[in-house]
Design an enzyme around this catalytic site. Sequence first.
Site, PDB file in Angstrom:
ATOM      1  CE  LYS A  56      -1.166   0.298   1.408  1.00 11.15           C
ATOM      2  NZ  LYS A  56      -0.010  -0.121   1.137  1.00 11.15           N
TER       3      LYS A  56
ATOM      4  CD  GLN B  36      -0.281   0.881   5.959  1.00 13.41           C
ATOM      5  OE1 GLN B  36      -0.719  -0.343   6.804  1.00 13.41           O
ATOM      6  NE2 GLN B  36       0.303   0.814   4.941  1.00 13.41           N
TER       7      GLN B  36
ATOM      8  CG  ASP C  79      -4.226   7.431   3.482  1.00 14.11           C
ATOM      9  OD1 ASP C  79      -4.620   6.601   3.470  1.00 14.11           O
ATOM     10  OD2 ASP C  79      -3.164   8.135   3.155  1.00 14.11           O
TER      11      ASP C  79
ATOM     12  CG  HIS D  34       1.702   7.012   1.797  1.00 11.51           C
ATOM     13  ND1 HIS D  34       1.658   7.235   0.699  1.00 11.51           N
ATOM     14  CD2 HIS D  34       2.663   5.703   1.839  1.00 11.51           C
ATOM     15  CE1 HIS D  34       2.324   6.286  -0.164  1.00 11.51           C
ATOM     16  NE2 HIS D  34       2.799   5.298   0.477  1.00 11.51           N
TER      17      HIS D  34
END
Length: 414
Positions: free
Chosen positions: A230, A207, A204, A127
């Site tokens: 999220k 997600q 990271d 991302h």
Amino acid sequence: MKIKPDSMLDVGKIRKDFSILNKMINGKQLIYLDNGATSLTPEPVIGAMNEYYGEYNANVHRSIHSIGERATREYEKAHEKVARFINADFEEIIFTKGTTESLNTLAYCLTKRLKEGDVIILSEMEHHSNLVPWQQLAKEKKLIVKYIKINEDFELDLEHAKKIIDKKTKIVSVTHVSNVLGTINDVKKIGELAHDAGAIFIVDSAQGIPHLAIDVKKIDCDFFCFSGHKMLGPTGIGVLYGKKELLEKLDPFLFGGEMIKEVGFEDSKWNNLPWKFEAGTPNIAGGIGLGAAIDYLNKIGTEKIREYEEYLTEYGIKRLNEIGVKIYCPKNPKIRSGVISFKINGMHAHDVVALLDREGVAIRGGHMCAMPLVTKVLNENSLCRASLYFYNTPEEIDKLVGGIKKAKEVFQII
Ligand code: C6P
């Protein structure tokens, strides 16, 4: 598809906690399949934040009156909840605005350790938040950025990773789960390669953590970044986990109140961890909301969430394959999260999104803030993305499929 979804999770009961799911959009009930962008917020999380504002709205670590002390207790408790959730220590949990801020903080704080010619390893599926900060740092300090390639099954090519991670590598920073491909990366393995080369390893997990059980000690990462919004929490709150011994050695990024122990006219001493990295009045309600989100996820159980999402994703891929859209995700369900990116030949993703919106179905379209991946690796100008969470149902996927069929009719694509 042998297992019945109801035996995994009581989704009907869970859905009652998300009042937004009753909302009508363009005359149709909302079908929310954009969880990769942000998840919905259950009533207990909204309630916890309302309680803060309605019952003990005060600053933390400053005021020793009753409501000030309660605010401090609850805010610290939220750090403890996050620490337990990922198997870290309290001092290792820094609250930030989100994954983007966590990664930028690292890029800034690690600058002093880097010199011209040092190598930073990222991957082709990053991302922008885990690409642009390092790219800019590299330009400033004349560093070299290399990218781990993706193989034909949309996994990171570990043989390529082995080739490019060497003694010149100082940082390896990769996504846990791709927000476009849904690939769950073998971060443990990549971490081993990084550490063998003497590099710092960053994950990271924007997600990852909403969908997977996390143990930072098992992964053995040096830093781990994620966002509250999220994983059922509010926006504007996120986490930077770092190994204590590393955080102790790093200088803070922001200076001001809260992060100091002592200030003189000439010099200052930093506060203990984690407060050394939390300058100024923090997002108190957001932190408390994130704590409540973790309580909610724990109540359901991360293993059950994963099991149900694996089932739902397989169902989604099967249904979408039936209508002939091109899907970009790994074949192996064990390394696939609930992100399903797809392309309909002859239609721009934004047209698909707009036509689905007429049916009350919310998905995302575009480059998903992963432009190099979408445009250079996958050679697409845009993709559609349905991203699932544990409150979604097979019936909602059927509505998505029905909506796509209608959209194709509008564009006269058979
Ligand atoms: N991806 C998506 O729709 P923030 O915005 O800081 O909470 O998270 C940034 C981020 C970092 N890494 C990954 C892998 C991400 O997916 C995201 C956010 C959203 O895919 C919004 S662009």
